[in-house]
Motif scaffolding. Sequence first.
Motif, PDB file in Angstrom:
ATOM      1  N   SER A 153      54.991   6.614  46.316  1.00 22.51           N
ATOM      2  CA  SER A 153      55.541   7.345  45.174  1.00 22.51           C
ATOM      3  C   SER A 153      54.928   6.813  43.886  1.00 22.51           C
ATOM      4  CB  SER A 153      57.068   7.186  45.136  1.00 22.51           C
ATOM      5  OG  SER A 153      57.611   7.867  44.041  1.00 22.51           O
ATOM      6  N   ILE A 154      54.666   7.718  42.948  1.00 22.86           N
ATOM      7  CA  ILE A 154      54.065   7.319  41.677  1.00 22.86           C
ATOM      8  C   ILE A 154      54.969   7.763  40.535  1.00 22.86           C
ATOM      9  CG2 ILE A 154      51.762   7.555  42.667  1.00 22.86           C
ATOM     10  CD1 ILE A 154      51.406  10.051  40.899  1.00 22.86           C
ATOM     11  N   SER A 155      54.762   7.156  39.377  1.00 25.43           N
ATOM     12  CA  SER A 155      55.484   7.525  38.160  1.00 25.43           C
ATOM     13  C   SER A 155      54.651   7.089  36.970  1.00 25.43           C
ATOM     14  CB  SER A 155      56.859   6.852  38.122  1.00 25.43           C
ATOM     15  OG  SER A 155      56.724   5.450  37.979  1.00 25.43           O
ATOM     16  N   TYR A 156      55.164   7.338  35.760  1.00 26.86           N
ATOM     17  CA  TYR A 156      54.414   6.906  34.584  1.00 26.86           C
ATOM     18  C   TYR A 156      54.291   5.387  34.552  1.00 26.86           C
ATOM     19  CZ  TYR A 156      52.824   6.379  29.807  1.00 26.86           C
ATOM     20  OH  TYR A 156      52.093   6.039  28.703  1.00 26.86           O
ATOM     21  N   THR A 157      55.334   4.698  34.996  1.00 23.80           N
ATOM     22  CA  THR A 157      55.289   3.230  35.005  1.00 23.80           C
ATOM     23  C   THR A 157      54.677   2.664  36.281  1.00 23.80           C
ATOM     24  OG1 THR A 157      57.557   3.205  35.862  1.00 23.80           O
ATOM     25  CG2 THR A 157      57.265   3.009  33.474  1.00 23.80           C
ATOM     26  N   ASN A 158      54.474   3.517  37.268  1.00 24.72           N
ATOM     27  CA  ASN A 158      53.827   3.115  38.517  1.00 24.72           C
ATOM     28  C   ASN A 158      52.671   4.069  38.790  1.00 24.72           C
ATOM     29  OD1 ASN A 158      53.321   1.826  40.997  1.00 24.72           O
ATOM     30  ND2 ASN A 158      54.658   3.262  42.086  1.00 24.72           N
ATOM     31  N   PRO A 159      51.584   3.919  38.029  1.00 29.35           N
ATOM     32  CA  PRO A 159      50.497   4.902  38.099  1.00 29.35           C
ATOM     33  C   PRO A 159      49.769   4.882  39.436  1.00 29.35           C
ATOM     34  CG  PRO A 159      49.827   3.010  36.782  1.00 29.35           C
ATOM     35  CD  PRO A 159      51.286   2.822  37.087  1.00 29.35           C
ATOM     36  N   ALA A 160      49.102   5.993  39.700  1.00 28.07           N
ATOM     37  CA  ALA A 160      48.314   6.114  40.930  1.00 28.07           C
ATOM     38  C   ALA A 160      46.851   5.792  40.637  1.00 28.07           C
ATOM     39  CB  ALA A 160      48.430   7.530  41.481  1.00 28.07           C
ATOM     40  N   ARG A 161      46.143   5.370  41.677  1.00 32.11           N
ATOM     41  CA  ARG A 161      44.696   5.204  41.578  1.00 32.11           C
ATOM     42  C   ARG A 161      44.068   6.360  42.344  1.00 32.11           C
ATOM     43  NH1 ARG A 161      40.777   1.514  40.432  1.00 32.11           N
ATOM     44  NH2 ARG A 161      38.908   1.519  41.713  1.00 32.11           N
ATOM     45  N   ILE A 162      43.432   7.254  41.590  1.00 32.03           N
ATOM     46  CA  ILE A 162      42.782   8.411  42.197  1.00 32.03           C
ATOM     47  C   ILE A 162      41.315   8.072  42.442  1.00 32.03           C
ATOM     48  CG2 ILE A 162      42.081  10.808  41.861  1.00 32.03           C
ATOM     49  CD1 ILE A 162      44.588  11.288  40.307  1.00 32.03           C
TER      50      ILE A 162
ATOM     51  N   LEU B 283      36.346  10.562  31.155  1.00 32.77           N
ATOM     52  CA  LEU B 283      34.986  10.350  31.629  1.00 32.77           C
ATOM     53  C   LEU B 283      34.966   9.187  32.615  1.00 32.77           C
ATOM     54  CD1 LEU B 283      32.912  10.739  28.347  1.00 32.77           C
ATOM     55  CD2 LEU B 283      33.211  12.408  30.177  1.00 32.77           C
ATOM     56  N   VAL B 284      34.364   9.394  33.765  1.00 28.75           N
ATOM     57  CA  VAL B 284      34.210   8.332  34.758  1.00 28.75           C
ATOM     58  C   VAL B 284      32.744   8.297  35.192  1.00 28.75           C
ATOM     59  CG1 VAL B 284      36.588   8.583  35.586  1.00 28.75           C
ATOM     60  CG2 VAL B 284      34.747   9.831  36.722  1.00 28.75           C
ATOM     61  N   ARG B 285      32.326   7.171  35.721  1.00 26.01           N
ATOM     62  CA  ARG B 285      30.941   7.033  36.177  1.00 26.01           C
ATOM     63  C   ARG B 285      30.928   6.880  37.688  1.00 26.01           C
ATOM     64  NH1 ARG B 285      26.059   6.454  34.259  1.00 26.01           N
ATOM     65  NH2 ARG B 285      26.846   6.446  32.111  1.00 26.01           N
ATOM     66  N   THR B 286      30.111   7.691  38.324  1.00 25.37           N
ATOM     67  CA  THR B 286      29.972   7.602  39.784  1.00 25.37           C
ATOM     68  C   THR B 286      29.027   6.470  40.153  1.00 25.37           C
ATOM     69  OG1 THR B 286      28.142   9.186  39.768  1.00 25.37           O
ATOM     70  CG2 THR B 286      30.368  10.082  40.035  1.00 25.37           C
ATOM     71  N   ASP B 287      29.209   5.963  41.380  1.00 28.40           N
ATOM     72  CA  ASP B 287      28.285   4.920  41.856  1.00 28.40           C
ATOM     73  C   ASP B 287      27.144   5.569  42.628  1.00 28.40           C
ATOM     74  OD1 ASP B 287      29.279   5.642  44.331  1.00 28.40           O
ATOM     75  OD2 ASP B 287      30.501   3.843  44.580  1.00 28.40           O
ATOM     76  N   GLY B 288      26.395   4.774  43.344  1.00 30.00           N
ATOM     77  CA  GLY B 288      25.239   5.299  44.057  1.00 30.00           C
ATOM     78  C   GLY B 288      25.588   6.278  45.154  1.00 30.00           C
ATOM     79  N   ASN B 289      26.824   6.278  45.618  1.00 26.92           N
ATOM     80  CA  ASN B 289      27.254   7.212  46.665  1.00 26.92           C
ATOM     81  C   ASN B 289      28.013   8.423  46.103  1.00 26.92           C
ATOM     82  OD1 ASN B 289      26.248   5.504  48.756  1.00 26.92           O
ATOM     83  ND2 ASN B 289      28.090   4.211  48.544  1.00 26.92           N
ATOM     84  N   GLY B 290      28.073   8.528  44.766  1.00 31.11           N
ATOM     85  CA  GLY B 290      28.812   9.622  44.155  1.00 31.11           C
ATOM     86  C   GLY B 290      30.307   9.366  44.104  1.00 31.11           C
ATOM     87  N   SER B 291      30.726   8.111  44.392  1.00 29.59           N
ATOM     88  CA  SER B 291      32.153   7.784  44.400  1.00 29.59           C
ATOM     89  C   SER B 291      32.627   7.406  43.000  1.00 29.59           C
ATOM     90  CB  SER B 291      32.423   6.625  45.361  1.00 29.59           C
ATOM     91  OG  SER B 291      32.046   6.975  46.675  1.00 29.59           O
ATOM     92  N   PHE B 292      33.921   7.619  42.759  1.00 28.60           N
ATOM     93  CA  PHE B 292      34.520   7.295  41.466  1.00 28.60           C
ATOM     94  C   PHE B 292      35.978   6.905  41.706  1.00 28.60           C
ATOM     95  CE2 PHE B 292      35.153  11.819  42.173  1.00 28.60           C
ATOM     96  CZ  PHE B 292      36.518  11.963  41.963  1.00 28.60           C
ATOM     97  N   ALA B 293      36.599   6.308  40.698  1.00 32.04           N
ATOM     98  CA  ALA B 293      38.016   5.953  40.765  1.00 32.04           C
ATOM     99  C   ALA B 293      38.544   5.800  39.343  1.00 32.04           C
ATOM    100  CB  ALA B 293      38.234   4.664  41.564  1.00 32.04           C
ATOM    101  N   PHE B 294      39.807   6.172  39.144  1.00 30.91           N
ATOM    102  CA  PHE B 294      40.437   6.000  37.839  1.00 30.91           C
ATOM    103  C   PHE B 294      41.951   5.961  38.035  1.00 30.91           C
ATOM    104  CE2 PHE B 294      39.942  10.546  38.489  1.00 30.91           C
ATOM    105  CZ  PHE B 294      41.179  11.053  38.144  1.00 30.91           C
ATOM    106  N   GLN B 295      42.631   5.519  36.988  1.00 29.42           N
ATOM    107  CA  GLN B 295      44.080   5.404  37.030  1.00 29.42           C
ATOM    108  C   GLN B 295      44.727   6.649  36.424  1.00 29.42           C
ATOM    109  OE1 GLN B 295      46.238   2.299  34.678  1.00 29.42           O
ATOM    110  NE2 GLN B 295      46.511   1.336  36.681  1.00 29.42           N
ATOM    111  N   TYR B 296      45.827   7.090  37.026  1.00 28.89           N
ATOM    112  CA  TYR B 296      46.495   8.318  36.602  1.00 28.89           C
ATOM    113  C   TYR B 296      47.979   8.054  36.393  1.00 28.89           C
ATOM    114  CZ  TYR B 296      49.048  12.697  37.409  1.00 28.89           C
ATOM    115  OH  TYR B 296      49.933  13.735  37.333  1.00 28.89           O
ATOM    116  N   ARG B 297      48.448   8.286  35.154  1.00 34.02           N
ATOM    117  CA  ARG B 297      49.870   8.192  34.838  1.00 34.02           C
ATOM    118  C   ARG B 297      50.422   9.605  34.646  1.00 34.02           C
ATOM    119  NH1 ARG B 297      51.506   3.025  33.193  1.00 34.02           N
ATOM    120  NH2 ARG B 297      49.777   1.592  32.756  1.00 34.02           N
ATOM    121  N   PRO B 298      51.305  10.064  35.525  1.00 33.36           N
ATOM    122  CA  PRO B 298      51.810  11.432  35.386  1.00 33.36           C
ATOM    123  C   PRO B 298      52.711  11.585  34.164  1.00 33.36           C
ATOM    124  CG  PRO B 298      53.018  10.275  37.103  1.00 33.36           C
ATOM    125  CD  PRO B 298      51.907   9.366  36.670  1.00 33.36           C
TER     126      PRO B 298
END
Length: 537
Positions: A55-64, A91-106
């Motif tokens: 479960s996610i929330s604004y205080t418990n953000p998800a990593r997408i 804006l996010v930057r992909t790595d050599g495999n096209g992968s990315f990750a960022f934090q999301y606060r709903p």
Amino acid sequence: MVATTHSWFVGAGTVLLVLLLGIGGSPAVASDSAGTAIQTQTVNTTLDVQAIPGSISYTNPARISGTLRTANGTPVATEQVRLEVENRTRLVRTDGNGSFAFQYRPRSARTGTTDVSVRYIPDQSATYRGDTATATVSVTQVTPTLTLDRSPSRLATGDELVVTTAVRVNGAGVSDIPIELRIGGTLFKRVVTGSNGTVRTVIRLPPVSTGEQTVSAVIPYEDRAIAGERAAESITVEPRPVMISMDATRVDGAIAVNGTVLTGDGRAVPGQSVQFSTEGQQQGSAETDENGTFETRLSTDALPEGDSSVTVTARFDESNTNFGTAEASATIDLSGGAATSPTEQPESVLQALVSEVRSFFTVPVTAAVVTGVILMLLEVIARRLGLYSDAVPESDDTETTVPTDAENVRVTDTTVATDTDETNASESDDDTPTSASRPTDRMGQAIAAGEYDLAVTMAYESVSDDLRATASLQNGKTHWELLEWCEDSALSADQVDTVRSVVAAYDRAAFSADSMDRASAEVAVERARDFQVDSLS
């Protein structure tokens, strides 16, 4: 002479168009050495997003996290890409495999099990096409602290009211939260919190009843990740004295009445009703315009026959506002048919003529006449000085060009809303303006001229007009109500997503203290152009 004068107008109009369309600069168009535009082939992409556990929330953000590849599986590697989640871009930057990750606060995501859409938005200059992926998450609600401050606490209609609101969770400001400001339950403005969770706005107090009133700030959320909240403060609305002036003349068998309603300190009183009577009998009403002026014609059919004069009374009495009561009267001579005979009462006819002339010479008409006179005078002076002649040039091979100076074109920096403390090592700020396609409509022209708020407003109007024409919606719906209707309608998920994106951009452009950036405006315009509703059956 007529042809020459016409050429002056054409030349002046051309200069104005160049100034209006050229101030913001024009987007660069790729071309080869011969100046021929280069056509680029766009490539389809595939965006994949991994499942979000727990479960996610604004205080418990998800990593997408996810990957971006072309349709044939080639990674979009080591590139800075723009992703949109919950109508907020990052804006996010992909790595050599096209992968990315960022934090999301709903923030506005619905509580419970819901789908979160992640959308890849390529730059206008990119060769890629966008794609969308969804991830199912469980969202729990967080109740924020909403505060409201207003100044001054005592004021009257027309005075400036400064309102400051803030949204915080655990003491930290929450950005991009819409807030409705109300007085006595009546909505008068919508704003959006800034990067520090605070927004300050200044309004002129609208007409409201005298006495104590409540100013409230409302987060219009229900069953969302950020809970709806309300904060309120009281103000004291003081009476505002008014004065009314009126002229009345008899014209063509009727009584022409005009006048002005002003406050005691000379401010116009717009949008209020003035009541008229003749010899104590009600004769109708008229509403003041933005300058506080009113005008109407009263019938003389109900007047007693044989009366030599009549008294016309204009009364201003808006009991549901804090304006005072005012009254003015004028007596008109009716003897001998004076209103229709210029020899018997030339003053009345002259006043009517002056009134008609004044009504014709509005600001645009007056400006056009003055411009025409100035251009004609310039032409006469030029002829006397021998600066030009009417002779036709022997050759028209010489091409006239308008010089440009790239150094004089000011480029507005692009800003992107990002979550506070959310950016990780793979994210970066967007400091590079994106290029737009050559403007082919009013929205494109607005973007080219740097009028990003205007472009987004026109994008929203385009979408809302299409919806209202298709579904016969009433014009009374706000943009948020229009979005709620779409979410409950037969529109497809992509169509609802488009409306949601354009509505959010419009809310920022119309009600936020921060100006719209170019990249966000381009996204809203592009989505509005692609939006089309044929039927909702």
